[in-house]
Design a protein around this motif. Structure first.
Motif: not given
Length: 120
Positions: A82-90
Protein backbone atom coordinates in the motif's frame (compact mmCIF):
# COMPACT_ATOMS: atom_id res chain seq x y z
CA UNK A 1 1.23 62.78 -1.55
CA UNK A 2 0.92 59.88 -3.98
CA UNK A 3 4.40 58.70 -3.04
CA UNK A 4 3.45 58.66 0.65
CA UNK A 5 0.22 56.76 -0.11
CA UNK A 6 2.17 54.21 -2.16
CA UNK A 7 4.69 53.78 0.66
CA UNK A 8 1.87 53.22 3.19
CA UNK A 9 0.23 50.69 0.86
CA UNK A 10 3.51 48.88 0.43
CA UNK A 11 4.13 48.81 4.20
CA UNK A 12 0.60 47.53 4.82
CA UNK A 13 1.09 44.80 2.21
CA UNK A 14 4.35 43.74 3.88
CA UNK A 15 2.70 43.57 7.31
CA UNK A 16 -0.21 41.52 5.91
CA UNK A 17 2.14 39.13 4.10
CA UNK A 18 4.28 38.72 7.21
CA UNK A 19 1.15 37.89 9.21
CA UNK A 20 0.04 35.35 6.62
CA UNK A 21 3.50 33.79 6.61
CA UNK A 22 3.47 33.52 10.41
CA UNK A 23 0.07 31.81 10.38
CA UNK A 24 1.14 29.36 7.68
CA UNK A 25 4.37 28.57 9.50
CA UNK A 26 2.56 27.94 12.79
CA UNK A 27 0.11 25.64 11.01
CA UNK A 28 2.96 23.73 9.38
CA UNK A 29 4.73 23.32 12.72
CA UNK A 30 1.47 22.21 14.33
CA UNK A 31 0.77 19.79 11.48
CA UNK A 32 4.24 18.38 11.72
CA UNK A 33 3.84 17.95 15.47
CA UNK A 34 0.49 16.16 15.05
CA UNK A 35 1.53 13.91 12.17
CA UNK A 36 5.26 13.55 12.39
CA UNK A 37 6.08 13.19 16.05
CA UNK A 38 8.57 10.49 16.90
CA UNK A 39 7.20 7.36 18.59
CA UNK A 40 8.37 3.78 19.13
CA UNK A 41 9.37 3.62 15.46
CA UNK A 42 12.12 6.05 16.38
CA UNK A 43 11.61 8.29 13.37
CA UNK A 44 9.97 11.58 12.58
CA UNK A 45 8.02 11.18 9.34
CA UNK A 46 6.56 14.11 7.47
CA UNK A 47 4.63 14.18 4.20
CA UNK A 48 6.96 14.96 1.30
CA UNK A 49 3.89 16.17 -0.63
CA UNK A 50 0.11 16.01 -0.36
CA UNK A 51 0.04 12.73 -2.29
CA UNK A 52 2.97 11.12 -0.46
CA UNK A 53 5.53 9.71 0.01
CA UNK A 54 6.66 10.13 3.62
CA UNK A 55 9.98 11.83 4.27
CA UNK A 56 12.21 10.59 7.11
CA UNK A 57 12.99 13.87 8.84
CA UNK A 58 14.92 12.54 11.84
CA UNK A 59 15.88 9.28 13.53
CA UNK A 60 16.35 8.32 17.15
CA UNK A 61 19.60 6.47 17.73
CA UNK A 62 18.85 2.81 18.40
CA UNK A 63 15.22 3.04 17.27
CA UNK A 64 13.42 0.50 15.12
CA UNK A 65 13.72 2.70 12.03
CA UNK A 66 17.48 3.03 12.40
CA UNK A 67 17.84 -0.73 12.96
CA UNK A 68 15.89 -1.32 9.74
CA UNK A 69 18.38 0.83 7.83
CA UNK A 70 16.30 3.98 7.32
CA UNK A 71 18.24 7.22 6.90
CA UNK A 72 17.28 10.86 7.21
CA UNK A 73 16.11 12.00 3.78
CA UNK A 74 14.69 8.61 2.77
CA UNK A 75 11.22 8.64 1.23
CA UNK A 76 8.88 5.85 2.28
CA UNK A 77 6.81 5.17 -0.82
CA UNK A 78 4.89 2.10 0.35
CA UNK A 79 4.13 0.03 3.42
CA UNK A 80 3.80 -3.53 2.22
CA UNK A 81 1.78 -3.24 -0.97
CA UNK A 82 0.00 0.00 0.00
CA UNK A 83 1.09 3.55 -0.76
CA UNK A 84 2.47 5.37 2.30
CA UNK A 85 0.38 8.53 2.61
CA UNK A 86 0.61 9.21 6.34
CA UNK A 87 2.56 8.18 9.40
CA UNK A 88 -0.57 6.35 10.53
CA UNK A 89 -0.11 3.93 7.63
CA UNK A 90 3.25 2.87 9.08
CA UNK A 91 2.00 2.84 12.68
CA UNK A 92 -1.06 0.73 11.80
CA UNK A 93 1.04 -1.79 9.91
CA UNK A 94 3.46 -2.11 12.85
CA UNK A 95 0.60 -2.41 15.33
CA UNK A 96 -0.92 -5.31 13.40
CA UNK A 97 2.24 -7.09 12.19
CA UNK A 98 5.53 -7.97 13.86
CA UNK A 99 7.54 -7.04 10.73
CA UNK A 100 6.64 -4.59 7.98
CA UNK A 101 8.22 -4.23 4.56
CA UNK A 102 8.85 -0.61 3.58
CA UNK A 103 9.62 0.44 0.02
CA UNK A 104 12.07 3.29 0.45
CA UNK A 105 13.36 5.68 -2.22
CA UNK A 106 16.98 6.70 -1.70
CA UNK A 107 19.33 8.29 -4.23
CA UNK A 108 17.10 7.35 -7.16
CA UNK A 109 16.73 3.70 -6.14
CA UNK A 110 13.91 1.86 -4.38
CA UNK A 111 15.08 -0.29 -1.48
CA UNK A 112 13.10 -2.90 0.45
CA UNK A 113 13.66 -2.39 4.19
CA UNK A 114 12.00 -4.45 6.91
CA UNK A 115 11.05 -2.76 10.18
CA UNK A 116 10.56 -5.13 13.08
CA UNK A 117 8.43 -4.09 16.03
CA UNK A 118 10.03 -4.68 19.42
CA UNK A 119 6.79 -4.05 21.30
CA UNK A 120 5.68 -6.74 23.67
Amino acid sequence: MNGMRSLRSLMLAIVVLAGIAAVLLSRQVGYRHQTGGEDSLGATLVPASAAGPLLVDSLRSGGEAEHAGLRVGDRIEAVGSRAARSKRDVEHALATHHSVLLHVRRAGHTLPLTVTSHRS
